[in-house]
Motif scaffolding. Structure first.
Motif, PDB file in Angstrom:
ATOM      1  N   HIS A  81      49.384  37.857  39.073  1.00  0.00           N
ATOM      2  CA  HIS A  81      49.081  38.682  40.251  1.00  0.00           C
ATOM      3  C   HIS A  81      49.012  40.158  39.864  1.00  0.00           C
ATOM      4  O   HIS A  81      48.184  40.907  40.398  1.00  0.00           O
ATOM      5  N   TYR A  82      49.885  40.571  38.953  1.00  0.00           N
ATOM      6  CA  TYR A  82      49.833  41.959  38.477  1.00  0.00           C
ATOM      7  C   TYR A  82      48.592  42.195  37.619  1.00  0.00           C
ATOM      8  O   TYR A  82      47.965  43.261  37.702  1.00  0.00           O
ATOM      9  N   LYS A  83      48.227  41.192  36.807  1.00  0.00           N
ATOM     10  CA  LYS A  83      46.999  41.317  36.010  1.00  0.00           C
ATOM     11  C   LYS A  83      45.794  41.460  36.925  1.00  0.00           C
ATOM     12  O   LYS A  83      44.876  42.243  36.657  1.00  0.00           O
ATOM     13  N   GLU A  84      45.804  40.685  38.013  1.00  0.00           N
ATOM     14  CA  GLU A  84      44.702  40.757  38.979  1.00  0.00           C
ATOM     15  C   GLU A  84      44.610  42.139  39.610  1.00  0.00           C
ATOM     16  O   GLU A  84      43.515  42.671  39.819  1.00  0.00           O
ATOM     17  N   ILE A  85      45.784  42.717  39.917  1.00  0.00           N
ATOM     18  CA  ILE A  85      45.803  44.058  40.522  1.00  0.00           C
ATOM     19  C   ILE A  85      45.220  45.084  39.558  1.00  0.00           C
ATOM     20  O   ILE A  85      44.371  45.908  39.931  1.00  0.00           O
ATOM     21  N   PHE A  86      45.639  45.025  38.296  1.00  0.00           N
ATOM     22  CA  PHE A  86      45.215  46.046  37.332  1.00  0.00           C
ATOM     23  C   PHE A  86      43.793  45.831  36.831  1.00  0.00           C
ATOM     24  O   PHE A  86      43.250  46.697  36.141  1.00  0.00           O
ATOM     25  N   THR A  87      43.209  44.700  37.147  1.00  0.00           N
ATOM     26  CA  THR A  87      41.809  44.481  36.789  1.00  0.00           C
ATOM     27  C   THR A  87      40.885  44.637  37.987  1.00  0.00           C
ATOM     28  O   THR A  87      39.880  45.337  37.926  1.00  0.00           O
ATOM     29  N   GLY A  88      41.242  44.000  39.101  1.00  0.00           N
ATOM     30  CA  GLY A  88      40.366  44.016  40.263  1.00  0.00           C
ATOM     31  C   GLY A  88      40.659  45.092  41.283  1.00  0.00           C
ATOM     32  O   GLY A  88      39.775  45.470  42.054  1.00  0.00           O
TER      33      GLY A  88
END
Length: 566
Positions: free
Chosen positions: A359-366
């Motif tokens: 979920h954090y990866k998604e935030i920092f990418t999307g």
């Protein structure tokens, strides 16, 4: 001619620009929304100044102005219920907060209760959590799939322990996350009251409980009245909690105003609700000043005595237990949001079924753009606030400019949702069609949080002696040069402390962001709100933790700067 000579100096021109800034982005919007409440139609204030056709249209609208709009709104059961519910909620929250804070404040200020330092530190957590995140945390805890609900039903309960989507849920969130606003002034009141009066009471044979109820407690009543009004105002103008938790059948005035402007484009209804909100907030602000202005509540004289802390375990242990319970709710709320942010799935079980950082990866990418938008907008508001507030504090202290002092106080009594509606109604048409731009968003943030910066810089300005500035003028510098090159650097501590406060509060801003931010400039607060509405709870939780982490970081910087200054 003399007036022109006095005002057409460098400082004079800057002063006129500042007056123009507040007139354009504060006074005119508030006047415009007041006029719209009579015409029931949007008014192009600036267009009327440059176009005959627009002016004639505005005049025609004024010919049809009437008080019937107020009559119809106040007789409207939905609006009346919204006002009544908001007032009742604010009264309830302010009273309960006072009851909750009295034992905690007394325990921190006057006793040796266990874990006092830890409790004091944990009491700061609610101050850094945006209200809509706290409301969202209550959904995760007490909602249908919440872990508290799971435990409650496992113990034999039915339904919810607490229904978060109710007046009770909203009130509890506000109580547990607004109580520090009242706590710390009450701690200060308990610390500064004259203990010799209490000693005299005990020397005359009074028991501790009698001394507290007849001597100690009455000394902090003035402070309690002031803080209760602050809590009332904060609760009444809170937008984040109701917009997340309020069910469709619960009418609250901030939610109704938002729905009127964003959902129905009902200019007249939104304007009237805005005027009502400002009027209520103004009355509360007046009452606060009325209770304190000109009153003498001093009880301290001579050299203050060392306070002897009460170490009676029959008192301190219950106080500590009660205090831990109160601070545990915000702590568990944030831990719950954190668990949600790293959960693979979570529902109908007390703990997540698995853990992940996706979920954090998604935030920092999307959603990295939302983080960047928040920082850019906050920095823009910060720069504008620093420039305006620094000169405002100079004019208020050096030239006794009561007009600017008043203008920078007005935002304190205008709820965020009301100010946002006023700006939208004023700047939604040519020639100043600024609604939906990053510029008006930065201006809105800056004006709304300007009082924090002004109060910080005025305090520093008062400590700078006039003769330092006069020496530079005597050496040939102009007033503006002396103000910028001599006074400006000396004001840096106050500017730094106020800057962090403005930055942190802008990052947390909810009402202005949700109401005014365009899609391309959506900050984190708006993205979290939209994720919650779309039921994307895991992404909302991850971004909430990032937002709180940013706020905590800059709050820590602010505290360090404040400590260094003191």
């Amino acid at each position: 001619m003399n007036w022109l000579k006095r005002n057409l100096t460098g400082l004079g021109i800057i002063k006129l620009f500042i007056y123009a800034f507040f007139t354009l982005f504060l006074i005119i919007p508030l006047i415009s929304v007041f006029l719209v409440s009579f015409t029931n139609e949007p008014i192009n204030f600036f267009g009327s100044l440059i176009s005959i056709d627009t002016l004639q249209s505005t005049i025609e609208k004024f010919k049809n102005s009437t008080l019937d709009n107020f009559t119809s709104v106040l007789s409207n059961k939905t609006y009346f219920a919204a006002l009544k519910n908001s007032l009742w909620l604010s009264v309830l929250v302010s009273v309960i907060v006072l009851i909750v804070c009295i034992p905690i404040a007394y325990g921190i200020a006057r006793t040796k209760m266990p874990f006092k330092r830890t409790i004091s530190a944990l009491c700061t957590i609610p101050l850094v959590v945006p209200t809509f995140i706290s409301g969202y945390a209550f959904i995760i805890m007490f909602g249908r799939s919440g872990w508290v609900t799971y435990i409650y039903q496992a113990l034999g309960g039915e339904g919810f322990l607490i229904d978060p989507y109710s007046m009770t849920g909203i009130a509890l969130v506000q109580i547990f996350f607004f109580f520090p606003y009242a706590l710390w002034p009450m701690v200060a009141a308990f610390k500064v009251s004259d203990i010799s009066l209490e000693e005299a009471s005990r020397n005359m044979g009074a028991k501790s409980w009698l001394t507290f109820s007849t001597v100690t407690f009455p000394l902090v009543i003035p402070g309690m009245l002031s803080t209760s009004l602050v809590i009332f105002a904060v609760s009444f103008s809170d937008f984040g909690t109701p917009i997340i938790l309020a069910p469709s059948d619960l009418n609250l005035i901030v939610v109704e105003a938002y729905r009127e402007i964003s959902g129905f484009f009902n200019w007249g209804g939104a304007a009237i609700l805005t005027v009502i909100m400002i009027a209520v907030a103004g009355v509360i602000y007046w009452l606060q000043n009325f209770f304190l202005k000109g009153k003498n509540y001093d009880s301290v004289s001579g050299k203050p005595k060392q306070v002897k802390l009460n170490g009676n375990k029959l008192l301190t242990i219950p106080l500590s237990a009660f205090s831990i319970f109160v601070v545990l709710v915000p702590v568990l709320s944030m831990l719950t949001v954190f668990l949600q942010s790293i959960a693979t799935t979570w529902g109908k079980d007390p703990l997540p079924s698995g853990y992940t950082l996706d979920h954090y990866k998604e935030i920092f990418t999307g959603s990295l753009g939302n983080i960047q938008n928040s920082i850019v907008l906050a920095l823009g508001a910060l720069v504008l606030s620093v420039i305006v507030a620094t000169f405002v504090s100079y004019f208020v202290v050096r030239q006794n400019s009561t007009g600017l002092d008043f203008m920078t106080t007005v935002p304190l009594i205008v709820p965020g949702i009301a100010f946002g509606i006023a700006l939208i109604q004023t700047f939604n048409t040519a020639p100043l069609n600024l609604t939906g731009t990053a510029f008006i968003l930065i201006v809105a943030y800056s004006v709304r949080r300007m009082p924090y910066m002004v109060r910080s810089t005025i305090g520093t300005m008062k400590s700078i002696k006039v003769d330092i500035e006069e020496a530079a003028i005597n050496l040939g510098a102009s007033n503006l040069t002396a103000a910028v090159t001599v006074v400006g650097p000396l004001m840096l501590p106050g500017i730094a402390a106020g800057s962090i406060l403005v930055f942190v509060t802008v990052i947390k801003e909810t009402s202005i962001s949700i109401l005014m931010a365009p899609a391309e400039w959506a900050p984190m607060s708006l993205a979290i709100f939209q994720n919650v509405l779309r039921a994307e709870y895991y992404s909302a939780a991850a971004m909430s933790i990032i937002l709180v982490a940013i706020v905590v970081l800059f709050q820590a910087i602010a505290n360090r700067l404040t400590n260094k200054e003191s």
